[in-house]
Scaffold this motif. Structure first.
Motif, PDB file in Angstrom:
ATOM      1  N   LEU A   1       9.821  80.462  22.002  1.00  0.00           N
ATOM      2  CA  LEU A   1      10.007  80.961  20.640  1.00  0.00           C
ATOM      3  C   LEU A   1      10.742  82.291  20.679  1.00  0.00           C
TER       4      LEU A   1
ATOM      5  N   GLU B   1       7.121  85.227  25.165  1.00  0.00           N
ATOM      6  CA  GLU B   1       7.967  85.289  23.968  1.00  0.00           C
ATOM      7  C   GLU B   1       9.368  85.723  24.379  1.00  0.00           C
TER       8      GLU B   1
ATOM      9  N   GLU C   1      13.880  78.506  18.324  1.00  0.00           N
ATOM     10  CA  GLU C   1      13.321  78.070  19.593  1.00  0.00           C
ATOM     11  C   GLU C   1      14.462  77.779  20.559  1.00  0.00           C
TER      12      GLU C   1
ATOM     13  N   GLY D   1      12.635  91.683  16.405  1.00  0.00           N
ATOM     14  CA  GLY D   1      11.740  92.776  16.053  1.00  0.00           C
ATOM     15  C   GLY D   1      12.373  93.739  15.062  1.00  0.00           C
TER      16      GLY D   1
ATOM     17  N   TRP E   1      12.800  87.763  22.902  1.00  0.00           N
ATOM     18  CA  TRP E   1      13.166  88.730  21.870  1.00  0.00           C
ATOM     19  C   TRP E   1      14.671  88.946  21.825  1.00  0.00           C
TER      20      TRP E   1
ATOM     21  N   HIS F   1       7.946  91.583  13.079  1.00  0.00           N
ATOM     22  CA  HIS F   1       8.973  90.751  13.697  1.00  0.00           C
ATOM     23  C   HIS F   1       9.227  89.514  12.837  1.00  0.00           C
ATOM     24  N   LEU F   2      10.328  88.846  13.128  1.00  0.00           N
ATOM     25  CA  LEU F   2      10.732  87.661  12.395  1.00  0.00           C
ATOM     26  C   LEU F   2      11.039  86.547  13.388  1.00  0.00           C
ATOM     27  N   TYR F   3      10.479  85.381  13.182  1.00  0.00           N
ATOM     28  CA  TYR F   3      10.767  84.219  14.015  1.00  0.00           C
ATOM     29  C   TYR F   3      12.176  83.733  13.680  1.00  0.00           C
TER      30      TYR F   3
ATOM     31  N   ARG G   1       4.782  91.739   8.779  1.00  0.00           N
ATOM     32  CA  ARG G   1       4.972  91.417  10.189  1.00  0.00           C
ATOM     33  C   ARG G   1       6.032  92.346  10.777  1.00  0.00           C
TER      34      ARG G   1
ATOM     35  N   TYR H   1      12.122  85.770  18.695  1.00  0.00           N
ATOM     36  CA  TYR H   1      11.786  86.675  17.610  1.00  0.00           C
ATOM     37  C   TYR H   1      12.794  87.822  17.534  1.00  0.00           C
TER      38      TYR H   1
END
Length: 130
Positions: free
Chosen positions: A26, A95, A11, A30, A97, A6-8, A4, A28
């Protein structure tokens, strides 16, 4: 197995997500932003980056007076008492970031944490001058 890009990391609190007009909010991190943090802000240790989810969950949020789609999060490491700033940006896709993360001096944090820009229901201890 695919990697991936990106990483979650968490929230947003509901009032912040509402302000940024994102649902569910959410957040993330990158790959490029991680490399930016690692190369430009070398004072940030790897284990401190691993606290991003706590910063997102428990941090103190402030509006960015110059950018409507951005917020600034302030958080103090519980063990070291070092203050951090995390910059977040909402994308048109809904989203959010992480744009940057770095240590900030207490004096600079106090200047940035103006009560009229607060998005948090509580006040950060530095905003009171503690």
């Amino acid at each position: 197995m695919r990697r991936r890009p990106h990483l979650y990391v968490g929230e947003l609190p509901r009032p912040v997500a509402t302000y940024l007009d994102v649902n569910p909010g959410l957040v993330y991190l990158g790959r490029e932003e991680f490399h930016h943090i690692a190369s430009k802000h070398t004072e940030v240790r790897q284990e401190e980056v691993q606290h991003l989810f706590l910063m997102i969950k428990h941090g103190f949020y402030f509006k960015d007076p110059n950018r409507r789609n951005c917020t600034t999060v302030f958080w103090t490491m519980p063990d070291t008492k070092k203050p951090f700033l995390v910059g977040l940006k909402a994308a048109n896709s809904g989203e959010v970031w992480v744009q940057t993360m770095y240590r900030i001096t207490v004096k600079k944090a106090e200047r940035k944490m103006r009560p009229e820009l607060s998005l948090s229901k509580d006040e950060h201890p530095l905003a009171r001058g503690c």
